[in-house]
Every structure is written in C-alpha cells, then in structure tokens.
Write an enzyme that holds these catalytic residues in place. Structure first.
Site, PDB file in Angstrom:
ATOM      1  N   ALA A  67       5.416  13.138   4.816  1.00 47.56           N
ATOM      2  CA  ALA A  67       6.499  12.724   5.507  1.00 47.56           C
ATOM      3  C   ALA A  67       7.379  11.610   4.656  1.00 47.56           C
ATOM      4  O   ALA A  67       6.700  11.320   3.620  1.00 47.56           O
ATOM      5  CB  ALA A  67       5.888  11.735   6.694  1.00 47.56           C
ATOM      6  N   GLY A 112       2.181  15.091   5.371  1.00 47.44           N
ATOM      7  CA  GLY A 112       2.986  16.131   6.019  1.00 47.44           C
ATOM      8  C   GLY A 112       3.427  17.419   5.817  1.00 47.44           C
ATOM      9  O   GLY A 112       3.138  18.271   6.641  1.00 47.44           O
TER      10      GLY A 112
HETATM   11  N1  COA Z   1       8.763  10.302   0.800  1.00 51.30           N
HETATM   12  C1  COA Z   1      10.089   9.800   0.576  1.00 51.30           C
HETATM   13  N2  COA Z   1      10.194  10.129  -0.840  1.00 51.30           N
HETATM   14  C2  COA Z   1       9.522  10.716  -1.595  1.00 51.30           C
HETATM   15  C3  COA Z   1       8.160  11.317  -1.118  1.00 51.30           C
HETATM   16  C4  COA Z   1       7.810  11.006   0.268  1.00 51.30           C
HETATM   17  N3  COA Z   1       6.563  11.330   0.510  1.00 51.30           N
HETATM   18  N4  COA Z   1       7.765  11.854  -2.083  1.00 51.30           N
HETATM   19  C5  COA Z   1       8.495  12.128  -3.206  1.00 51.30           C
HETATM   20  N5  COA Z   1       9.493  11.235  -2.734  1.00 51.30           N
HETATM   21  C6  COA Z   1      10.738  11.072  -3.586  1.00 51.30           C
HETATM   22  C7  COA Z   1      10.427   9.764  -4.611  1.00 51.30           C
HETATM   23  O1  COA Z   1      10.656   8.481  -4.089  1.00 51.30           O
HETATM   24  C8  COA Z   1      11.440  10.181  -5.920  1.00 51.30           C
HETATM   25  O2  COA Z   1      12.824   9.603  -5.341  1.00 51.30           O
HETATM   26  P1  COA Z   1      13.994   8.864  -6.173  1.00 51.30           P
HETATM   27  O3  COA Z   1      14.114   9.735  -7.189  1.00 51.30           O
HETATM   28  O4  COA Z   1      15.129   8.685  -5.482  1.00 51.30           O
HETATM   29  O5  COA Z   1      12.987   7.785  -6.507  1.00 51.30           O
HETATM   30  C9  COA Z   1      11.628  11.546  -5.723  1.00 51.30           C
HETATM   31  O6  COA Z   1      11.038  12.169  -4.480  1.00 51.30           O
HETATM   32  C10 COA Z   1      10.771  12.494  -6.831  1.00 51.30           C
HETATM   33  O7  COA Z   1       9.382  11.789  -6.705  1.00 51.30           O
HETATM   34  P2  COA Z   1       8.578  11.093  -8.036  1.00 51.30           P
HETATM   35  O8  COA Z   1       7.585  10.300  -7.365  1.00 51.30           O
HETATM   36  O9  COA Z   1       9.611  10.526  -8.897  1.00 51.30           O
HETATM   37  O10 COA Z   1       8.029  12.371  -8.598  1.00 51.30           O
HETATM   38  P3  COA Z   1       6.967  12.573  -9.498  1.00 51.30           P
HETATM   39  O11 COA Z   1       6.778  13.938  -9.911  1.00 51.30           O
HETATM   40  O12 COA Z   1       6.751  11.463 -10.387  1.00 51.30           O
HETATM   41  O13 COA Z   1       5.513  12.351  -8.510  1.00 51.30           O
HETATM   42  C11 COA Z   1       4.542  13.096  -6.370  1.00 51.30           C
HETATM   43  C12 COA Z   1       5.224  13.479  -7.493  1.00 51.30           C
HETATM   44  C13 COA Z   1       4.387  14.093  -5.445  1.00 51.30           C
HETATM   45  C14 COA Z   1       2.970  12.989  -7.050  1.00 51.30           C
HETATM   46  C15 COA Z   1       4.781  11.495  -5.783  1.00 51.30           C
HETATM   47  O14 COA Z   1       6.181  11.773  -5.508  1.00 51.30           O
HETATM   48  C16 COA Z   1       4.100  11.116  -4.619  1.00 51.30           C
HETATM   49  O15 COA Z   1       2.918  10.678  -4.948  1.00 51.30           O
HETATM   50  N6  COA Z   1       4.774  11.338  -3.392  1.00 51.30           N
HETATM   51  C17 COA Z   1       4.256  10.770  -2.054  1.00 51.30           C
HETATM   52  C18 COA Z   1       2.978  11.671  -1.537  1.00 51.30           C
HETATM   53  C19 COA Z   1       2.573  11.086  -0.466  1.00 51.30           C
HETATM   54  O16 COA Z   1       1.859  10.193  -0.391  1.00 51.30           O
HETATM   55  N7  COA Z   1       2.625  11.907   0.568  1.00 51.30           N
HETATM   56  C20 COA Z   1       2.339  11.613   2.004  1.00 51.30           C
HETATM   57  C21 COA Z   1       2.995  10.762   2.588  1.00 51.30           C
HETATM   58  S1  COA Z   1       2.368  10.273   4.165  1.00 51.30           S
END
Ligand code: COA
Length: 261
Positions: A67, A112
């Site tokens: 999400a 999500g």
């Molecule tokens: N919601 C909103 N934005 C998200 C997102 C989420 N769940 N997951 C990734 N993004 C965004 C990041 O903020 C980033 O945006 P920006 O470039 O504007 O800063 C972009 O997507 C790329 O993500 P980034 O974190 O830079 O990539 P990464 O390769 O370093 O890491 C993940 C990848 C998936 C490990 C990491 O993005 C992450 O942990 N995401 C959240 C996962 C999560 O907790 N999901 C459950 C939510 S309830």
C-alpha cells in the site's frame, strides 16, 4: 474498459491484461488505484467478453511494493478501520470473481502487493519475485486480508514467522510453502505459463469454473457449510446447458462446445 489513470488494461482473445502502472513508486497501491481495481472487477463480472484476468506490475522490479506508505502515514484511529475494510472489500471482489484471476508476480510483492496476489486464484512468479508482509516495520499489521489469506495458504507457523519478522522470501521458497503455483525463469515465461493455464480453463464450462471459485472460497467462510455449498453448486451446474453439452459430447466422443449457459 473505462479509462484508468494507474492501471493499464488490454483485452485480447478473452483475457483482460491488467498492469498496475506506478513504476516510479514500485506500483504501490494508493487509494485511487484501489478504486480502479474495484471498478474493473465490477465490470469484469458483467462483461461476457472477458473470460479471465491476468494482473501484473509495470517494469521488472516490482509487482506491487505494498500500500502507498505516504497515504498510510496519514491514517488516524478513526479512519484506519475503514481503510482496512475498504481494501478487504476490494480484494474480495477479486477472490470471488467467477472468472479465473492469475497474479503474475515480477519482483517485489510486499504488504498489500502480497495481499493482492493472495486474493487472486493463482500466482505465477518470475524467478526474481520476492514476497513479504513487512508491515511490522511500520508499526502496523497487514490490513487487506493478509493475516487470513497467508495463514490459509502457508499455515499458522510460517504465517506467524513471516508477519512477525517482516522477512522477504524468494520465489522458490514461496513455491515450497504453497504461496506460489509455479516459478518461471522470467516475466515473459511467467506470462506464457499464465496464458497456458488460462487457455485450458477457457475450454471448460464457465459456470462450473464459477462454482469451483464459490466452493473453494466457502472453505474459508466461518459458519458456512462448504459441503452444502458444494451440493448446491453441483445442482446448479446440472441445471445448465453446459452440463448437457459436456456429458453428451463425452458420450458422442466429440469435443464439447460450452456456451456458459
Ligand atoms: N509506498 C509508497 N512508495 C513506495 C513504496 C510504498 N509501499 N515502496 C516503494 N516506494 C517508492 C519509494 O519511496 C521510492 O520513491 P522515490 O524515488 O520517490 O523516493 C521508489 O518507490 C523506489 O523505492 P526505493 O525504496 O528507492 O527502492 P529500493 O530498491 O531501494 O527498495 C523496497 C525497494 C521494496 C525494498 C523498498 O522500496 C521498500 O521497502 N518499500 C516499502 C515496502 C513496504 O513496507 N510495503 C508494505 C507497505 S504496508
């Protein structure tokens, strides 16, 4: 299919291909995208031309990374319950759809995203897929049905471990746990596998497919007698023209031609 801002849709030979298209945010599900999913699945149920759905995420990196955390960060005690109920309701539309819905999981399927994949009838993963419920890292728990569906799919011990640690697992481990049906080398191969399965299903009686969905889902509805649901659904099938066609075709040693009636 109505125009959507966050989801690409293409209908070809009876299959509706949906791509969650927020690649710069790793296809995170914001409220607007969820509403688009609701509208699409309402239309899928009514549209006779659509026989099956494949859902994927744009790009190679993510199916759906959860999400949208920028929206989650704004929740309060009053609207959080509604937030979860709304997501649960929309994912139930997927789960209860009478046409097969396959998640084609490329890259991250987190929070999500994992929950959406689990609401689909089957999951085909590419080798780079990663699954997880990392909500505890944010001080919350899964809210779109994940606590329930993950437990049904992988069992209590592993579901507790995944949700308490927030650990991610790879495609092969997900398959060994029963979270994924098939693992393919890459996204293209995963798509081929999904289409192969869907083509097999499309040759069967559509009403019977819908009854399979209802009966399988009934296992998870507390208080519902699934055996009774099965007997009722069986009787519904027997009322259909497809039942006459299927049994006659067998006896006449020919291929059945089902009409979904
Ligand atoms: N919601 C909103 N934005 C998200 C997102 C989420 N769940 N997951 C990734 N993004 C965004 C990041 O903020 C980033 O945006 P920006 O470039 O504007 O800063 C972009 O997507 C790329 O993500 P980034 O974190 O830079 O990539 P990464 O390769 O370093 O890491 C993940 C990848 C998936 C490990 C990491 O993005 C992450 O942990 N995401 C959240 C996962 C999560 O907790 N999901 C459950 C939510 S309830």
């Amino acid at each position: 299919m109505a125009d959507n801002t966050n989801i690409l849709s293409e209908e070809k030979d009876g299959i509706l291909y949906l791509t969650i298209n927020r690649e710069s945010k790793l296809n995170a599900l914001n409220f607007a995208t969820l509403e688009e999913i609701r509208n699409i699945f309402n239309e899928v149920s009514d549209n006779k031309d659509i026989k099956a759905v494949i859902i994927t995420g744009a790009g190679e990196k993510a199916f759906i990374a959860g999400a949208d955390i920028s929206e989650i960060a704004e929740l309060n005690e009053l609207n959080a319950r509604k937030f979860a109920e709304n997501g649960q309701e929309i994912f139930s539309l997927i789960e209860n759809c009478h046409k097969p819905v396959i998640a084609l999981v490329n890259g991250f399927a987190l929070g999500g995203g994992c929950e959406l994949a689990m609401a689909c009838h089957m999951r085909i993963a590419s080798a780079n897929a990663k699954f997880g419920q990392p909500e505890v890292n944010l001080g919350i728990i899964p809210g779109y049905g994940g606590t329930q569906r993950l437990t049904y799919l992988v069992g209590r011990g592993k579901a507790n471990e995944l949700m308490m640690t927030g650990d991610m697992i790879g495609a092969e481990e997900a398959k060994s746990l029963g979270l994924v049906n098939h693992v393919c080398e890459n996204k293209e191969a995963a798509l081929e596998k999904a289409e192969e399965i869907i083509h097999k299903i499309m040759a069967k009686a559509p009403l019977a497919i819908g009854m399979v969905v209802d009966c399988v889902n009934s296992v998870f509805i507390k208080g519902e007698n699934g055996y009774q649901t099965e007997a009722n659904s069986f009787a519904r099938c027997v009322k259909s023209g497809d039942y006459k066609e299927g049994t006659s075709a067998f006896l006449e040693k020919r291929k059945p031609e089902f009409k979904g009636e």
